[in-house]
Design an enzyme around this catalytic site. Structure first.
Site, PDB file in Angstrom:
ATOM      1  CG  HIS A  23      -1.819   1.101   1.393  1.00  0.00           C
ATOM      2  ND1 HIS A  23      -1.695   2.035   2.399  1.00  0.00           N
ATOM      3  CD2 HIS A  23      -2.899   1.469   0.662  1.00  0.00           C
ATOM      4  CE1 HIS A  23      -2.678   2.918   2.297  1.00  0.00           C
ATOM      5  NE2 HIS A  23      -3.421   2.608   1.256  1.00  0.00           N
ATOM      6  CG  HIS A  51      -3.569   9.014  -0.586  1.00  0.00           C
ATOM      7  ND1 HIS A  51      -4.290   9.873   0.228  1.00  0.00           N
ATOM      8  CD2 HIS A  51      -4.308   7.886  -0.684  1.00  0.00           C
ATOM      9  CE1 HIS A  51      -5.389   9.277   0.613  1.00  0.00           C
ATOM     10  NE2 HIS A  51      -5.440   8.073   0.086  1.00  0.00           N
TER      11      HIS A  51
HETATM   12 CA    CA Z   1      -5.133   3.774  -2.852  1.00  0.00          CA
END
Ligand code: CA
Length: 337
Positions: free
Chosen positions: A28, A70
């Site tokens: 991640h 992000h």
């Molecule tokens: Ca993501």
């Protein structure tokens, strides 16, 4: 007797390890527990740790470049407020989409932080990489794919990518079709079919359907698609049997928040596993919940520790993969099985 139980044990063990081998680990934002998220070093580290997929959140710049990022904004992880103080919007935030790539490359990246009541920067994860140490920069989706494909060449592996189309409606409001741009970029790097080592993900169901029905045919590609599912009311329909069936017409898998698989009201003595994984499997979809974090306070109370949490999700709830900031811990866990 000994022989029989021995071979029964061997069969059981090999069935279990075969099951463990099919489970995947998604890094991640790279190995984001150890290095600032979405930096190239974080990707190299996750790769070396043995994750099968590298996740990229993708945002478009003012000059239509795709960067791995992000947030829609810049202030959580950069020095933008010092470097471009006059570029904040009225709400005080600095938006990626208001900057050209050349400007973004001037920023210094660091671990995520917030400002305390005295305006001092405080790390969001104090035990992670220290604020402002070393030097990290913005990079493009292309640069990250080149890095993963370069490491695939030099190590002889076939590690995948897992890009997310971030906020397609927001991009559209700014006159940008991020999904078409991403599909074209992925195609340019050879990702064209469901057999390629890639999953393409988004939270936006309308956009997922558009990617499947319009963009893929127009670009002559067909990639595995993951429908992300958040905890909010807007996603409730996707958890119902008819909703799962509808999503399965377009998606190859679901990426739900993990509380949608093991209910937050679960306790050690009473684990509440929802129907979502069996429903998804019935419709031929994989399930990859997010985000598995071993930091203090991030393991739910129904699990003894991080590895127990992995055991519950991979082998009690039968998920096919997890998104994690700690790819080393998850890889070690699966190898031990
Ligand atoms: Ca993501």
């Amino acid at each position: 007797m000994t022989l029989m139980s021995g071979s029964a044990f061997a069969a059981d063990t090999s069935a279990r390890s075969a099951e463990a081998e099919q489970k995947v680990v998604v890094a991640h934002r790279g190995a984001s527990a150890y290095l600032p998220e979405h930096t190239l070093p974080a990707v190299a580290m996750a790769y070396a740790m043995g994750a099968e997929y590298m996740e990229q959140d993708v945002i478009m710049t003012r000059d239509d470049q795709l960067i791995v990022w992000h947030d829609l904004t810049l202030e959580r992880t950069t020095d933008v407020a010092e470097r471009f103080p006059e570029r904040a919007r009225e709400n005080g935030s600095f938006y990626v989409i208001d900057f050209d790539l050349d400007e973004l490359r001037q920023l210094r990246l660091t671990e995520g932080f917030r400002l305390d009541e005295d305006g001092e920067q405080v790390s969001n994860y104090p035990s992670r990489f220290p604020l402002w140490q070393s030097r990290f920069q913005v990079h493009t989706l292309a640069e990250q794919i080149e890095m993963v494909q370069g490491m695939n060449h030099s190590t002889g592996q076939d590690i995948g990518i897992y890009p997310e189309i971030k906020s397609p409606a927001f991009h559209r409001e700014h006159g940008k079709d991020i999904s078409t741009a991403m599909v074209r970029e992925l195609k340019r790097f050879g990702y064209t079919s469901k057999d390629d080592p890639i999953f393409l993900q988004t939270f936006d169901f309308d956009e997922l359907r558009r990617v499947h029905d319009e963009i893929f045919p127009a670009e002559g590609v067909e990639l595995p698609l993951i429908q992300l599912i958040g905890g909010g009311a807007a996603y409730q329909w996707m958890l119902e049997p008819a909703g799962v069936e509808e999503v399965a017409r377009y998606a190859d898998g679901l990426g739900p928040h993990y509380s949608l698989i093991i209910d937050d009201d679960s306790t050690m003595d009473n684990l509440i596993i929802t129907d979502l994984v069996p429903l998804a499997h019935q419709h031929g979809m994989e399930v990859h919940p997010y985000t598995f974090r071993a930091d203090e306070g991030m393991v739910p109370p129904y699990a003894r520790d991080f590895e127990h949490m992995l055991e519950l999700f991979y082998f009690e709830a039968d998920v096919d993969g997890v998104f994690t900031d700690f790819p080393d811990r998850v890889v070690d866990f699966l190898r031990a099985r």
